[in-house]
Structure formats: structure tokens, C-alpha cells
Scaffold this motif. Structure first.
Motif, PDB file in Angstrom:
ATOM      1  N   LEU A 352     -40.322 -21.848   6.680  1.00 57.29           N
ATOM      2  CA  LEU A 352     -41.007 -22.232   7.698  1.00 57.29           C
ATOM      3  C   LEU A 352     -40.565 -21.408   8.701  1.00 57.29           C
ATOM      4  O   LEU A 352     -41.354 -20.902   9.801  1.00 57.29           O
ATOM      5  CB  LEU A 352     -40.559 -23.578   8.105  1.00 57.29           C
ATOM      6  N   GLU A 353     -39.530 -20.910   8.901  1.00 59.19           N
ATOM      7  CA  GLU A 353     -38.978 -20.114  10.018  1.00 59.19           C
ATOM      8  C   GLU A 353     -39.352 -18.713   9.926  1.00 59.19           C
ATOM      9  O   GLU A 353     -39.758 -18.045  11.134  1.00 59.19           O
ATOM     10  CB  GLU A 353     -37.244 -19.813   9.833  1.00 59.19           C
ATOM     11  N   ARG A 354     -39.439 -18.268   8.612  1.00 59.10           N
ATOM     12  CA  ARG A 354     -39.765 -16.785   8.644  1.00 59.10           C
ATOM     13  C   ARG A 354     -41.461 -16.636   8.880  1.00 59.10           C
ATOM     14  O   ARG A 354     -41.691 -15.808   9.587  1.00 59.10           O
ATOM     15  CB  ARG A 354     -39.553 -16.372   7.213  1.00 59.10           C
ATOM     16  N   VAL A 481     -48.617 -15.743   2.888  1.00 57.21           N
ATOM     17  CA  VAL A 481     -48.758 -15.169   1.508  1.00 57.21           C
ATOM     18  C   VAL A 481     -47.557 -14.083   1.666  1.00 57.21           C
ATOM     19  O   VAL A 481     -46.854 -13.761   0.537  1.00 57.21           O
ATOM     20  CB  VAL A 481     -50.023 -14.445   1.321  1.00 57.21           C
ATOM     21  N   TYR A 482     -47.435 -13.398   2.785  1.00 61.05           N
ATOM     22  CA  TYR A 482     -46.076 -12.242   2.732  1.00 61.05           C
ATOM     23  C   TYR A 482     -45.056 -12.974   2.328  1.00 61.05           C
ATOM     24  O   TYR A 482     -44.270 -12.552   1.442  1.00 61.05           O
ATOM     25  CB  TYR A 482     -46.252 -11.690   3.967  1.00 61.05           C
ATOM     26  N   ASP A 483     -44.595 -14.160   3.115  1.00 63.94           N
ATOM     27  CA  ASP A 483     -43.448 -14.841   2.544  1.00 63.94           C
ATOM     28  C   ASP A 483     -43.446 -15.268   1.115  1.00 63.94           C
ATOM     29  O   ASP A 483     -42.458 -15.423   0.651  1.00 63.94           O
ATOM     30  CB  ASP A 483     -43.316 -15.874   3.550  1.00 63.94           C
ATOM     31  N   ILE A 532     -35.256  -9.664   5.602  1.00 67.65           N
ATOM     32  CA  ILE A 532     -33.665  -9.393   5.179  1.00 67.65           C
ATOM     33  C   ILE A 532     -32.851 -10.626   5.912  1.00 67.65           C
ATOM     34  O   ILE A 532     -31.984 -11.357   5.581  1.00 67.65           O
ATOM     35  CB  ILE A 532     -33.397  -8.249   5.510  1.00 67.65           C
ATOM     36  N   ASP A 533     -33.085 -10.685   7.399  1.00 71.05           N
ATOM     37  CA  ASP A 533     -32.379 -11.381   8.409  1.00 71.05           C
ATOM     38  C   ASP A 533     -32.600 -12.783   8.091  1.00 71.05           C
ATOM     39  O   ASP A 533     -31.545 -13.486   8.174  1.00 71.05           O
ATOM     40  CB  ASP A 533     -32.893 -11.026   9.813  1.00 71.05           C
ATOM     41  N   LEU A 534     -33.891 -13.195   7.404  1.00 67.36           N
ATOM     42  CA  LEU A 534     -33.924 -14.809   7.378  1.00 67.36           C
ATOM     43  C   LEU A 534     -33.804 -15.192   5.936  1.00 67.36           C
ATOM     44  O   LEU A 534     -34.457 -16.025   5.752  1.00 67.36           O
ATOM     45  CB  LEU A 534     -35.035 -15.320   8.210  1.00 67.36           C
ATOM     46  N   GLN A 535     -33.394 -14.161   5.214  1.00 69.77           N
ATOM     47  CA  GLN A 535     -33.615 -14.653   3.693  1.00 69.77           C
ATOM     48  C   GLN A 535     -32.858 -16.020   3.374  1.00 69.77           C
ATOM     49  O   GLN A 535     -31.608 -16.330   3.928  1.00 69.77           O
ATOM     50  CB  GLN A 535     -32.894 -13.615   2.882  1.00 69.77           C
TER      51      GLN A 535
END
Ligand code: C2E
Ligand code: SIN
Ligand code: SIN
Ligand code: FE
Ligand code: FE
Length: 563
Positions: A352-354, A481-483, A532-535
Motif C-alpha cells: 500500500l505504501e509503495r 501492476v509495477y508493484d 528498494i527503500d520500501l521493500q
């Protein structure tokens, strides 16, 4: 006229002439003093004067009548002077007369009628002089008074006008502010300015309601500002707040006013005012003012200004607090709703955050282009960021057997899966009907219904084409979709950024709006960085970078039926 004005002094070196003058004048009702010679004359003048009229002989030993009368006028300038002269002195008399200083010359010997008439005229002259002087004096005083009044009036008018102007600007500025901090700063600046004071603070209760903390201040050390906590009910600000009243202390060391740590540090000097901010009878805060530049006590005028500010400040602060609470409540509702769905789908983690971040990135790029500038403003950006977590809430209605299935879905299962869009959209529509004013839910609904629509019309649930799909949903579709591609799912491994970006570009004009794909291409680096940051920490990304990619085939190729 007073007794003095009828008083005549006669000076001559011949006592019998003096006696004659006195007798004639007394008989006409005048009060008469006599003195033999100029020295005695000056002495009498000093002892008994001032006189209305002084009559002097011209020929006297030691001092001429002219010199004597000049001295008389020096001592008492209003006195009317007359001179007795013999024929021989006429030339002197004429010269003196021309100087305009001697009122009248009397020839020796002079008849009683001439003498009495001359003295009466002299007295009349004296009255004129005296009353003119009094009048001039009164006039000057009145003038002075008037000027003073005018000056005061001008000052007050100017001051009032300036104050009214300042208040007007204060109120109009106030209505445009969008945070509690900004309201606080404006209130404090305005008070400091209008009450010409060095230290001003605005206190509001903390969440517990037990302490007042400083929202905004000037003239206070920032470290102290953050540290100060005044218990509600304790002096001075705490009492003003608890008792809903204004406290004005103009005298030093007021009896019965206990000092606290706060008071000694903050309200170190009088005069000071603690003014409560009230809306509909309840206190929302306290305005503290001290250290007036003039050093003078806070009077009616200052308190009236403070009252005007406090009234509008109270309303503005109350509004900001309500707005803040409403936003908090709204965000909490959205998150609770979204989590409800996410909790059952453990692998989505920070999804959700990403997605929020990707939506923000895409919206900002689009907003900068002339084509979307009119559709996307800051409000749109904040709305899409807020409502994007709602896109999959319909997944709450999907059975675990399908939602959490490790492998590929059958066509029937996928049909059920597709209903998460309408379940989510319908759920939000129901909320929106109950709370029609919650505008943010409208975008949440669009997104829930339409995030699986595709640009070429091959999506679900309705098969909308191009602009029929709400802009918010077109943006979210790419972000989602990207996520999904770059994350591991129960049913699939994660792709690298390069692979995911290739899938996105492949879908340009088919799955995705070309404008939004273009925005994505501009922001690719930031997308990659965000991934990367929010993985997900609890379930690390599939080691796509280190492991061979053979096991992970893009689903677009393995399940073309779903597209
Ligand atoms: P999701 O996992 O959040 O995926 C969202 C969307 O990302 C998918 O929508 C699809 O358009 C895209 N996507 C995800 N993975 C891939 C991929 O490997 N390749 C390509 N080309 N696109 C991908 P879609 O297909 O409408 O699916 C909606 C939701 O249905 C998915 O949300 C997921 O929860 C579920 N789902 C879809 N396929 C499967 C599956 O084979 N097994 C399971 N268990 N669930 C699936
Ligand atoms: C609706 O069905 O009205 C919500 C989706 C949309 O606005 O397109
Ligand atoms: C709607 O306009 O009702 C939503 C469209 C959709 O679900 O695709
Ligand atoms: Fe979805
Ligand atoms: Fe999703």
C-alpha cells in the motif's frame, strides 16, 4: 472690576499738590495712595501695588517723571501711566507721548473735571488692558487645549485605524491558513504587533487535556518553548484556561498569586495578561502577553484589541483542531479498511505504501504537463495518495482458497477474483451514500471499481476504454501492476525493475494510458529506488538479483486468457 482697578497712586515731590489730587479723586470715589518723591513712589508700588493708574509729576529730584513711570511699567506692565507737566515741560511731554507709553498728560494746575475724567478714562483703559490680557490668556489656553485634543484625537484615530486595518488583515489571513501551526504563528505575530509587546505565547491543551503546551510564541527561547507544560488550573495561564477568564496583572508582586516554575521563567515581569480563547463557551487555548515596549500597564484599549484577536483566533483554532481530527479519523478509517483486506494477503506487506508513492510520482509528473495541469492539482495528488490504499479492499470478499492460492488460478477462480473490484467499489459507494460530504471517498470508489480496467477496453469489470476510465484509476493501474510485478506473491516470484519496466512499456496503449507510461519512463529511477527503500522486511523480495531468473516467467505470457 476688583478694588485694585479703582486704585490710583499719585507721586509728586510737593506734598500739597499730592493732597489736592488725593482730595479731588477720593471725592469721586477712587481709592488713592500718595507718595512724596520717586523713591517713596517705587517703595509704595512694591508694597501696595499693582495700581491701575499711576500719576507722576515730571519734575522730581533724582529721577524725571518719564524715568519714574518707565520703572513703574517695568514693575507692573498693565498699569496705565499719566504725567503732570508744567508748560515748560511740553516738549518732553510730546516726545514721551509719541513713544506711546504714557496714556495722558495733565497740565499743572489742572481742574478737577479734567483730572477726574482723565483718571476715569485711564481706569477704563486699564480694564481694557486687563480684560484683553485675560482674554488672550484664555484664548491661548483654549487653543492649547484644542491642539492637545486634536493631537490626541489624531493619534487615537490613527492608532485605531491602524489597529482596525491590522485586525482586518489578521482575519482575512486567518481564513486562508491550513494548519494549526500557521494559525498560531499569525495570532502571536498579530498580538505582539498590536499590543507592542515582546513576549507573546499561544497555548493549547495537549491530547491528555491536563497540560497546556505552547503552540506558537515570540520572544521566548525555542528550547523553553518546547519544554513548557502548564498544568491546567495552575497559575497563571492554567487558571485562565480552567476558569475561562482573563487574568490581567499590572501591579508587581500581586498578593496571593503563587509563582510556579512556569511563572518565574515565562511570566517573569508584570504587566502581563493571560487571555482565554473561547468558542461557544468552552476554552480552546490561552494567549499570554507580557513585556510591553512602553512598559505601561495593559489598559482598556489593549484589552479590547486582545479580545478582538482572541475571538477570531479561538474560532480558527477550533476549526483547525476539528479539521485535523477529521483528517486523522479519515486516514484511520481508510487504513483500517485497507488493512482489513491486506491482512488476509500477507505477502503484500508495504504494498500500500509503495503504491501511494508511485501514485504521487506519476501524478506530479502529469501535473507538470500542459495536458493534465488543469486536471491535477495538489488536492488531486493528496486525494490519490490518500485513497489509493482502498483499491483492493474488495479482496475481503474473496475466499482464502482463491486469494491465497499458491499457484495459478483457474478461469472460474479468476472470475471470482475479478469481483474484488465491484465488491470494493460497492462497499465505498455505500459509505459515500451515508456520508455524502466525504469527498475523498469518491476517488477511492473510482479506483476500487476501475483499477483493473485497461486502456484498450480489455480489462474488467466493465471493459471501459481510454478516457472512460477515471484518471485516478489509470494512474493507479500502472502503480499497482509495477508493484505486483516487482513483489513476490503467493503465486509468483518478484521481477527485477528492468523486467517490470519492460512489461509496463509493452502494455503502453493496451493495458496502460500512453501518457502515464511516459510519466513512468521519466520517473523510472525513483520507482526503482522506492521499490528498494520500501521493500517488505518480513518477507524479503525474491532474490531476483542473485538467483537465476529461469523459474519466473512473466505471467502475461503464461496466462494470456486473463488479459
Ligand atoms: P495482484 O497480485 O496485486 O496483481 C495486480 C495486477 O498486476 C494483476 O491484475 C496483473 O495485471 C498484474 N500482474 C501481477 N503479476 C503479474 C505477472 O506476473 N505478469 C503480468 N504481466 N502482470 C502481472 P490481475 O491479473 O487482474 O489480478 C488481480 C489480482 O488477482 C492479483 O492482484 C492477485 O491477487 C490475483 N491473482 C491474479 N493471478 C493470480 C494467480 O495466478 N494466482 C493467485 N493466487 N492469485 C492471482
Ligand atoms: C461509479 O460507479 O460511479 C464509480 C466509478 C466511477 O466514478 O467511474
Ligand atoms: C463505473 O464507472 O461504474 C466503474 C467502472 C468500472 O468498474 O470499470
Ligand atoms: Fe486489484
Ligand atoms: Fe493491488
Amino acid at each position: 472690576m476688583s478694588q485694585i482697578s479703582r486704585t490710583v497712586l499719585c507721586v509728586d515731590d510737593e506734598p500739597n499738590i499730592l493732597e489736592g489730587l488725593k482730595r479731588q479723586l477720593v471725592r469721586s470715589g477712587h481709592q488713592v495712595f500718595t507718595a512724596v518723591g520717586p523713591q517713596a513712589g517705587l517703595h509704595t508700588l512694591r508694597q501696595q501695588g499693582p495700581f491701575a493708574v499711576v500719576i507722576a509729576d515730571y519734575q522730581m529730584p533724582g529721577m524725571t517723571g518719564s524715568e519714574f513711570l518707565r520703572e513703574v511699567r517695568r514693575i507692573s506692565p498693565d498699569t496705565v501711566t499719566m504725567m503732570l507737566t508744567g508748560c515748560a515741560d511740553l516738549e518732553v511731554a510730546v516726545a514721551a507721548l509719541h513713544e506711546g507709553q504714557i496714556f495722558r498728560f495733565l497740565n499743572k494746575p489742572c481742574s478737577r473735571d479734567v483730572l477726574v475724567t482723565a483718571v476715569q478714562q485711564a481706569l477704563e483703559q486699564y480694564r481694557l488692558i486687563v480684560s484683553e490680557r485675560a482674554l488672550t490668556h484664555a484664548l491661548a489656553q483654549a487653543n492649547e487645549e484644542l491642539n492637545r485634543l486634536n493631537r490626541d484625537l489624531e493619534d487615537r484615530v490613527r492608532e485605531r485605524t491602524a489597529a482596525i486595518n491590522r485586525l482586518y488583515h489578521f482575519v482575512s489571513e486567518l481564513s486562508g491558513l491550513d494548519s494549526l501551526e500557521n494559525v498560531g504563528d499569525l495570532v502571536v505575530r498579530t498580538v505582539a504587533d498590536l499590543l507592542d509587546s515582546r513576549r507573546v505565547s499561544l497555548m493549547i491543551p495537549d491530547p491528555s487535556g491536563e497540560y497546556l503546551t505552547i503552540l506558537a510564541a515570540c520572544g521566548i527561547d525555542p528550547e523553553l518553548k518546547d519544554r513548557i507544560r502548564v498544568p491546567v488550573g495552575s497559575p497563571i495561564a492554567g487558571s485562565a484556561f480552567a476558569e475561562c477568564r482573563n487574568i490581567v496583572v499590572n501591579e508587581p508582586d500581586p498578593v496571593g498569586l503563587p509563582t510556579t516554575r512556569y511563572d518565574s521563567e515565562f511570566f517573569a515581569v508584570v504587566p502581563l495578561v493571560s487571555s482565554v480563547l473561547l468558542t461557544s463557551g468552552s476554552a480552546v487555548g490561552v494567549l499570554n502577553v507580557t513585556e510591553p515596549r512602553s512598559g505601561a500597564a495593559y489598559g482598556q484599549e489593549a484589552l479590547a484589541k486582545l479580545k478582538a484577536i482572541a475571538e477570531s483566533a479561538a474560532v480558527a483554532i477550533q476549526n483547525q483542531i476539528r479539521l485535523y481530527e477529521r483528517n486523522e479519523a479519515r486516514d484511520a478509517v481508510i487504513l483500517a479498511m485497507a488493512k482489513l483486506a491486506e491482512n488476509r494477503d500477507p505477502e503484500t506487506g508495504a504494498h500500500l505504501e509503495r503504491v501511494q508513492t508511485y501514485c504521487r510520482l506519476l501524478s506530479r509528473v502529469l501535473a507538470a504537463s500542459s495536458r493534465y495541469a488543469s486536471q491535477i492539482d495538489e488536492e488531486f495528488v493528496s486525494a490519490i495518495v490518500r485513497s489509493s490504499p482502498l483499491h483492493d479492499i474488495g479482496k475481503v470478499g474473496i475466499p482464502d482458497a482463491i486469494l491465497l492460492k499458491p499457484g495459478r488460478l483457474t478461469p472460474d477462480e479468476f472470475e471470482i477474483m475479478k469481483t474484488h473490484t465491484t465488491i470494493g467499489g460497492d462497499t465505498i459507494r455505500g459509505l459515500l451514500e451515508q456520508r455524502p460530504r466525504q469527498g475523498f471517498l469518491r476517488m477511492g470508489m473510482e479506483i476500487a471499481y476501475c483499477h483493473h480496467e485497461k486502456f484498450d477496453g480489455s480489462g474488467y469489470p466493465k471493459g471501459l476504454v481510454g478516457d472512460q476510465i477515471p484518471l485516478s484509476a489509470r494512474i493507479l493501474a500502472l502503480a499497482d501492476v509495477y508493484d505486483a510485478l516487482t513483489s513476490r506473491r503467493v503465486y509468483k516470484a518478484a521481477m527485477s525493475h528492468q523486467e517490470a519496466a519492460a512489461v509496463i512499456r509493452d502494455g503502453c496503449g493496451q493495458h496502460f494510458d500512453p501518457d502515464i507510461v511516459e510519466a513512468f519512463c521519466q520517473e523510472e529511477t525513483r520507482f526503482q529506488q522506492t521499490a528498494i527503500d520500501l521493500q517488505d522486511e518480513s518477507s524479503p523480495r525474491d532474490p531476483v538479483e542473485s538467483a537465476p531468473r529461469s523459474g519466473v516467467a512473466p505471467r502475461a505470457t503464461c496466462r494470456p486468457a486473463a488479459s
